[in-house]
Structure formats: C-alpha cells, structure tokens
Motif scaffolding. Structure first.
Motif, PDB file in Angstrom:
ATOM      1  N   SER A  90       3.659   5.483   0.861  1.00  0.00           N
ATOM      2  CA  SER A  90       4.894   5.736   0.104  1.00  0.00           C
ATOM      3  C   SER A  90       5.909   6.488   0.948  1.00  0.00           C
ATOM      4  O   SER A  90       7.115   6.205   0.898  1.00  0.00           O
ATOM      5  N   ARG A  91       5.430   7.425   1.735  1.00  0.00           N
ATOM      6  CA  ARG A  91       6.342   8.213   2.577  1.00  0.00           C
ATOM      7  C   ARG A  91       6.885   7.383   3.730  1.00  0.00           C
ATOM      8  O   ARG A  91       8.064   7.498   4.088  1.00  0.00           O
ATOM      9  N   MET A  92       6.042   6.545   4.321  1.00  0.00           N
ATOM     10  CA  MET A  92       6.523   5.675   5.399  1.00  0.00           C
ATOM     11  C   MET A  92       7.512   4.647   4.871  1.00  0.00           C
ATOM     12  O   MET A  92       8.552   4.379   5.494  1.00  0.00           O
ATOM     13  N   ALA A  93       7.224   4.080   3.711  1.00  0.00           N
ATOM     14  CA  ALA A  93       8.124   3.089   3.124  1.00  0.00           C
ATOM     15  C   ALA A  93       9.483   3.702   2.818  1.00  0.00           C
ATOM     16  O   ALA A  93      10.536   3.077   3.052  1.00  0.00           O
ATOM     17  N   LEU A  94       9.489   4.913   2.298  1.00  0.00           N
ATOM     18  CA  LEU A  94      10.757   5.574   1.982  1.00  0.00           C
ATOM     19  C   LEU A  94      11.573   5.826   3.238  1.00  0.00           C
ATOM     20  O   LEU A  94      12.805   5.654   3.238  1.00  0.00           O
ATOM     21  N   VAL A 110      11.309  -0.616  14.539  1.00  0.00           N
ATOM     22  CA  VAL A 110      10.837  -0.342  13.174  1.00  0.00           C
ATOM     23  C   VAL A 110       9.870   0.835  13.192  1.00  0.00           C
ATOM     24  O   VAL A 110       9.991   1.791  12.408  1.00  0.00           O
ATOM     25  N   LEU A 111       8.900   0.792  14.095  1.00  0.00           N
ATOM     26  CA  LEU A 111       7.903   1.858  14.155  1.00  0.00           C
ATOM     27  C   LEU A 111       8.512   3.176  14.606  1.00  0.00           C
ATOM     28  O   LEU A 111       8.015   4.251  14.235  1.00  0.00           O
ATOM     29  N   ALA A 112       9.605   3.120  15.377  1.00  0.00           N
ATOM     30  CA  ALA A 112      10.251   4.350  15.835  1.00  0.00           C
ATOM     31  C   ALA A 112      10.788   5.176  14.677  1.00  0.00           C
ATOM     32  O   ALA A 112      10.935   6.403  14.800  1.00  0.00           O
ATOM     33  N   VAL A 113      11.065   4.539  13.550  1.00  0.00           N
ATOM     34  CA  VAL A 113      11.503   5.268  12.352  1.00  0.00           C
ATOM     35  C   VAL A 113      10.373   6.146  11.815  1.00  0.00           C
ATOM     36  O   VAL A 113      10.609   7.186  11.192  1.00  0.00           O
ATOM     37  N   LEU A 114       9.146   5.731  12.079  1.00  0.00           N
ATOM     38  CA  LEU A 114       7.976   6.413  11.526  1.00  0.00           C
ATOM     39  C   LEU A 114       7.387   7.457  12.461  1.00  0.00           C
ATOM     40  O   LEU A 114       6.665   8.354  12.009  1.00  0.00           O
ATOM     41  N   GLY A 115       7.664   7.346  13.760  1.00  0.00           N
ATOM     42  CA  GLY A 115       7.104   8.322  14.688  1.00  0.00           C
ATOM     43  C   GLY A 115       7.131   7.830  16.116  1.00  0.00           C
ATOM     44  O   GLY A 115       7.902   6.930  16.474  1.00  0.00           O
ATOM     45  N   ALA A 121       6.182  11.929   6.188  1.00  0.00           N
ATOM     46  CA  ALA A 121       7.450  12.257   5.537  1.00  0.00           C
ATOM     47  C   ALA A 121       8.539  12.589   6.546  1.00  0.00           C
ATOM     48  O   ALA A 121       9.719  12.269   6.333  1.00  0.00           O
ATOM     49  N   ALA A 122       8.148  13.207   7.652  1.00  0.00           N
ATOM     50  CA  ALA A 122       9.125  13.653   8.649  1.00  0.00           C
ATOM     51  C   ALA A 122       9.405  12.619   9.732  1.00  0.00           C
ATOM     52  O   ALA A 122      10.278  12.835  10.577  1.00  0.00           O
ATOM     53  N   GLY A 123       8.685  11.498   9.717  1.00  0.00           N
ATOM     54  CA  GLY A 123       8.845  10.512  10.774  1.00  0.00           C
ATOM     55  C   GLY A 123       8.306  10.990  12.104  1.00  0.00           C
ATOM     56  O   GLY A 123       8.827  10.640  13.171  1.00  0.00           O
ATOM     57  N   GLY A 170       0.826  -1.205   0.000  1.00  0.00           N
ATOM     58  CA  GLY A 170       0.000   0.000   0.000  1.00  0.00           C
ATOM     59  C   GLY A 170       0.854   1.246   0.000  1.00  0.00           C
ATOM     60  O   GLY A 170       1.294   1.707   1.054  1.00  0.00           O
ATOM     61  N   LEU A 171       1.105   1.784  -1.180  1.00  0.00           N
ATOM     62  CA  LEU A 171       2.041   2.892  -1.330  1.00  0.00           C
ATOM     63  C   LEU A 171       1.326   4.161  -1.785  1.00  0.00           C
ATOM     64  O   LEU A 171       1.737   4.833  -2.730  1.00  0.00           O
TER      65      LEU A 171
END
Length: 295
Positions: free
Chosen positions: A16-20, A151-156, A130-132, A10-11
C-alpha cells in the motif's frame, strides 16, 4: 514521453505504501487486493480498481506485486486469473520475498510467452516503503531492468544483482537471515545483561560503539523492545517464512546452515507462542520468559 500505466497487486503494509508513492509520483495506477479496505484509500487517491491480477494486466503496461508467500506469487503471476493471462502488460516485477525457485518458474513462464518478469525483493520495512528509501535488489534481463529503473527509483535505491532469475531473491534471503539472527542473538545477550543488573539502554549504547553492533541493537531494541511496544513493523510469521526459505534453499544448494537452523527454530517458537501476526521483535519476549526477567 508518456508515462506507462502501472498496475499493483498486493496492498498490504508494504504494498500500500509503495503503491501510494507511485501514484503520488504521477504514474497512472491500477490496483488490486482481496481486502477492500486496502483498495479503497488508493482509489480515493486516484487509482483505478481492478477485480483480479488478470484485469490489472489488461489495463496496465507494467505490473508490480507485493505478496506474502511463494504460493500466492505463483497464483498471481501464473494462475488462471493471473498477470500472465492479461493482454496488455509485458512486464511483471515481483517485489515479494519468495526464494529463487519461484522467481525462476515465473521468469521462465513469462519468457516463453514473449514477456519479461523480474524479481525485485525489497528491504527497509514499512518506514522505508513510505519514505521511498527501500533497498531494491533486482535480477532479470538487463534491458528490462534499465527500462523499469525509473519506476523503481520512486521506491528506493536499486541494486542490479544479475540476469539470472532468482539471484536477487538469494541476496534478499541472506539479508533477512542476518537481520533475524542479529535479533535473536542480541535478545539473548541483552537478557543476560539485564539479569546481571545492567541497564539495557546502556548495553545498546556500549555495544553500538563496539564490535558487537548490529541492526537489532542499533534500531530494533531502542525503537520497539526497550520501550516494550513490540511494533517494529514486520510479522513473526513473515520472518519465519523468510528464514525457512533461506535455510531450505541453502540446503538444496549444499550450503550448511547450522546457525540459520537455530534462528529458524527461535522464530518457530516465537510464532507458536505469540502468533504469526505478532511483531518479530517478540523473539525477545521468548528469551525473557525463559530467563525469568524483563528487559
């Protein structure tokens, strides 16, 4: 310690921003989306393409999903070509907003197969993705949460909501109802002021220094409504879906949703008038049209 291979299904604007971000953090990444234009930039950045959620789960240790509706989540997680059919992945993290019942179905199916699913809906929009800097609400087995927390810490920022599947979804629906309600009622208040001759920017400034301040007057009006860009980054159809889910779940639990039902109707009118793909700040245009003024 070797980093796990991650999969992402699901991008869209959020996914897409989380995957990047995960790719840029150094995680090996396998991606899948039905829209090739969404896949290509991530492949160019170093991700590996998969043709189905099942293939993602054949290649990855942990699969994340960011999907638009409960039916899509069910198909991606549990369908004949879904994540559960993959041979390698042992954990599925659903970042979508789907409501607790789907989370419970998915969690039970994965547990029966000796695997684990966590519901982890996010808040913060495309800017936060985009900013995590997303707020990530998570429910499911605590040991699994502890394992995937890096892993989730990369996202927020993560918030563990409980071990019962769906608890995070309830919290996310409550949050999105409040956000939509603030937008709807602020639109009515600001339009009333404009019709009386007040400046909308001044109104927001005063409201934000007063007891009426809320997420709409602090952020959405200055960024997307007063400049008339109506591009905050969240579709009317998705907001309507979230509020509808919230009201339906509340009614099933025996919780009255009098105000929530009115917000749902306002979003239904906005979607019918401007389309499901319109920005949900377009709700202000509905009130403007009815009042015969423009913010």
């Amino acid at each position: 310690m070797t980093q796990p291979v991650l999969g992402f299904v699901g991008l869209g604007q959020m996914g897409s921003r989380m995957a990047l971000r995960l790719l840029e953090a150094g995680y090996p990444l396998v991606v899948c989306d039905r829209v090739e234009a969404s896949v290509a930039p991530l492949v160019a950045a170093g991700a590996r393409r998969a043709e189905s959620p099942r293939e993602v789960a054949d290649l990855a240790d942990i699969v994340l999903g960011s999907l638009p509706t409960p039916d899509v989540v069910r198909a991606v997680a549990l369908g004949t070509d879904g994540v559960l059919q993959g041979q390698r992945a042992r954990c599925f993290i659903d970042l979508s907003t789907t409501g607790p019942r789907i989370a419970q179905q998915v969690g039970a199916a994965f547990a029966e197969a000796g695997r684990v699913a966590l519901d982890a809906p996010v808040s913060g929009g495309i800017t936060g993705a985009a900013a995590g800097k997303l707020a990530i609400m998570v429910s499911g087995p605590r040991d699994a949460f502890d394992e995937i927390a890096p892993v989730l810490a990369v996202l927020g920022k993560t918030f563990f909501c409980g071990e019962k599947a769906g608890q995070a979804q309830v919290l996310k629906l409550a949050n999105n109802l409040l956000a939509a309600a603030a937008l709807a009622i602020s639109s009515e208040a600001i339009v009333m002021g404009v019709k009386a001759g007040l400046d909308p920017s001044l109104m927001c400034e005063v409201i934000n220094a007063s007891s009426g301040r809320n997420s709409a007057t602090q952020d959405k009006f200055p960024r997307a409504i007063i400049p008339r860009s109506f591009d905050f980054g969240f579709a009317t159809g998705l907001s309507h879906k979230d509020v509808r889910l919230c009201v339906d779940e509340a009614e099933a639990m025996g919780v009255p949703m009098v105000v929530g039902s009115a917000v749902r109707q306002m979003l239904a009118v906005t979607s019918a008038t401007y389309g499901a793909d319109s920005d949900f700040t377009s709700i202000a245009k509905v009130v403007e049209q009815w009042a015969g003024v423009e913010i």
